[in-house]
Design a protein around this motif. Structure first.
Motif, PDB file in Angstrom:
ATOM      1  N   UNK A   1      -5.954  55.508  10.791  1.00 49.15           N
ATOM      2  CA  UNK A   1      -6.481  56.355  11.828  1.00 49.15           C
ATOM      3  C   UNK A   1      -6.491  57.792  11.321  1.00 49.15           C
ATOM      4  N   UNK A   2      -7.599  58.458  11.430  1.00 53.89           N
ATOM      5  CA  UNK A   2      -7.696  59.837  10.996  1.00 53.89           C
ATOM      6  C   UNK A   2      -7.676  60.750  12.205  1.00 53.89           C
ATOM      7  N   UNK A   3      -7.056  61.893  12.022  1.00 53.74           N
ATOM      8  CA  UNK A   3      -6.999  62.866  13.105  1.00 53.74           C
ATOM      9  C   UNK A   3      -8.290  63.654  13.156  1.00 53.74           C
ATOM     10  N   UNK A   4      -8.805  63.832  14.343  1.00 53.05           N
ATOM     11  CA  UNK A   4      -9.965  64.690  14.534  1.00 53.05           C
ATOM     12  C   UNK A   4      -9.466  66.107  14.741  1.00 53.05           C
ATOM     13  N   UNK A   5     -10.336  67.089  14.611  1.00 50.75           N
ATOM     14  CA  UNK A   5      -9.882  68.472  14.808  1.00 50.75           C
ATOM     15  C   UNK A   5      -9.337  68.731  16.210  1.00 50.75           C
ATOM     16  N   UNK A   6      -9.709  67.903  17.178  1.00 47.52           N
ATOM     17  CA  UNK A   6      -9.232  68.135  18.542  1.00 47.52           C
ATOM     18  C   UNK A   6      -7.960  67.350  18.868  1.00 47.52           C
ATOM     19  N   UNK A   7      -7.417  66.592  17.919  1.00 45.38           N
ATOM     20  CA  UNK A   7      -6.185  65.847  18.164  1.00 45.38           C
ATOM     21  C   UNK A   7      -4.991  66.773  17.954  1.00 45.38           C
ATOM     22  N   UNK A   8      -4.242  66.990  19.026  1.00 41.55           N
ATOM     23  CA  UNK A   8      -3.088  67.884  18.943  1.00 41.55           C
ATOM     24  C   UNK A   8      -1.801  67.063  18.887  1.00 41.55           C
ATOM     25  N   UNK A   9      -0.699  67.764  18.805  1.00 43.70           N
ATOM     26  CA  UNK A   9       0.601  67.093  18.800  1.00 43.70           C
ATOM     27  C   UNK A   9       0.829  66.377  20.133  1.00 43.70           C
ATOM     28  N   UNK A  10       0.342  66.945  21.223  1.00 44.37           N
ATOM     29  CA  UNK A  10       0.466  66.315  22.539  1.00 44.37           C
ATOM     30  C   UNK A  10      -0.337  65.015  22.583  1.00 44.37           C
ATOM     31  N   UNK A  11      -1.517  65.021  21.977  1.00 39.20           N
ATOM     32  CA  UNK A  11      -2.341  63.818  21.917  1.00 39.20           C
ATOM     33  C   UNK A  11      -1.620  62.703  21.162  1.00 39.20           C
ATOM     34  N   UNK A  12      -1.114  63.038  20.000  1.00 43.41           N
ATOM     35  CA  UNK A  12      -0.425  62.034  19.186  1.00 43.41           C
ATOM     36  C   UNK A  12       0.840  61.533  19.855  1.00 43.41           C
ATOM     37  N   UNK A  13       1.590  62.423  20.483  1.00 44.50           N
ATOM     38  CA  UNK A  13       2.823  62.014  21.163  1.00 44.50           C
ATOM     39  C   UNK A  13       2.524  61.048  22.305  1.00 44.50           C
ATOM     40  N   UNK A  14       1.518  61.333  23.098  1.00 43.61           N
ATOM     41  CA  UNK A  14       1.166  60.450  24.211  1.00 43.61           C
ATOM     42  C   UNK A  14       0.681  59.100  23.697  1.00 43.61           C
ATOM     43  N   UNK A  15      -0.107  59.101  22.633  1.00 42.52           N
ATOM     44  CA  UNK A  15      -0.587  57.836  22.069  1.00 42.52           C
ATOM     45  C   UNK A  15       0.572  57.001  21.548  1.00 42.52           C
ATOM     46  N   UNK A  16       1.459  57.613  20.791  1.00 42.56           N
ATOM     47  CA  UNK A  16       2.547  56.878  20.164  1.00 42.56           C
ATOM     48  C   UNK A  16       3.592  56.406  21.177  1.00 42.56           C
ATOM     49  N   UNK A  17       3.976  57.253  22.118  1.00 47.07           N
ATOM     50  CA  UNK A  17       4.996  56.880  23.099  1.00 47.07           C
ATOM     51  C   UNK A  17       4.470  55.785  24.022  1.00 47.07           C
ATOM     52  N   UNK A  18       3.246  55.950  24.517  1.00 45.43           N
ATOM     53  CA  UNK A  18       2.670  54.927  25.391  1.00 45.43           C
ATOM     54  C   UNK A  18       2.509  53.596  24.682  1.00 45.43           C
ATOM     55  N   UNK A  19       2.001  53.625  23.459  1.00 50.16           N
ATOM     56  CA  UNK A  19       1.817  52.386  22.697  1.00 50.16           C
ATOM     57  C   UNK A  19       3.153  51.742  22.346  1.00 50.16           C
ATOM     58  N   UNK A  20       4.149  52.550  22.023  1.00 52.80           N
ATOM     59  CA  UNK A  20       5.461  51.999  21.678  1.00 52.80           C
ATOM     60  C   UNK A  20       6.108  51.318  22.877  1.00 52.80           C
ATOM     61  N   UNK A  21       6.002  51.908  24.051  1.00 45.13           N
ATOM     62  CA  UNK A  21       6.583  51.294  25.244  1.00 45.13           C
ATOM     63  C   UNK A  21       5.894  49.980  25.586  1.00 45.13           C
ATOM     64  N   UNK A  22       4.571  49.966  25.506  1.00 46.57           N
ATOM     65  CA  UNK A  22       3.834  48.746  25.827  1.00 46.57           C
ATOM     66  C   UNK A  22       4.100  47.668  24.782  1.00 46.57           C
ATOM     67  N   UNK A  23       4.114  48.032  23.517  1.00 50.09           N
ATOM     68  CA  UNK A  23       4.389  47.046  22.465  1.00 50.09           C
ATOM     69  C   UNK A  23       5.822  46.520  22.565  1.00 50.09           C
ATOM     70  N   UNK A  24       6.765  47.379  22.903  1.00 50.11           N
ATOM     71  CA  UNK A  24       8.145  46.936  23.065  1.00 50.11           C
ATOM     72  C   UNK A  24       8.265  45.964  24.232  1.00 50.11           C
ATOM     73  N   UNK A  25       7.604  46.275  25.343  1.00 48.10           N
ATOM     74  CA  UNK A  25       7.698  45.429  26.525  1.00 48.10           C
ATOM     75  C   UNK A  25       6.993  44.095  26.385  1.00 48.10           C
TER      76      UNK A  25
END
Length: 99
Positions: A1-25
């Motif tokens: 996955x490549x970061x676009x110029x509009x992907x911020x740290x908040x974007x990545x954090x929300x993607x990773x935390x949400x995906x991690x919780x769903x994958x864990x569950x």
């Protein structure tokens, strides 16, 4: 996955935390349940009501993790809807006009 110029740290954090919780569950606790405990999420009883097998991981815990992941994604979506685009302060238009 490549970061676009509009992907911020908040974007990545929300993607990773949400995906991690769903994958864990779903995936991780599902595999734990399959390999360690009884593969059915429902408690198995005899006709007399004696408990034969119960889930190792409570279904409410798994559901809570998935809902928290979806909640993170939902809150992030609302944040993106109301966030002002751009990194700098908003221009108010009070500068004098030049000819």
């Amino acid at each position: 996955m490549t970061d676009t110029p509009t992907t911020s740290a908040m974007d990545r954090a929300a993607m990773y935390v949400g995906a991690a919780l769903i994958a864990l569950g779903t995936v991780v606790l599902g595999l734990v349940e399959t390999f360690v405990g009884h593969p059915s999420p429902v408690a198995v009883t005899t006709e007399a009501g004696e408990l034969i097998a119960a889930p190792t991981v409570p279904p409410k815990l798994r559901a809570t993790l998935v809902v928290l992941g979806l909640l993170v994604w939902g809150l992030y979506g609302v944040y993106r809807l109301v966030a002002v685009p751009g990194d700098g302060p908003a221009v108010t238009g009070t500068a004098p006009a030049t000819e």
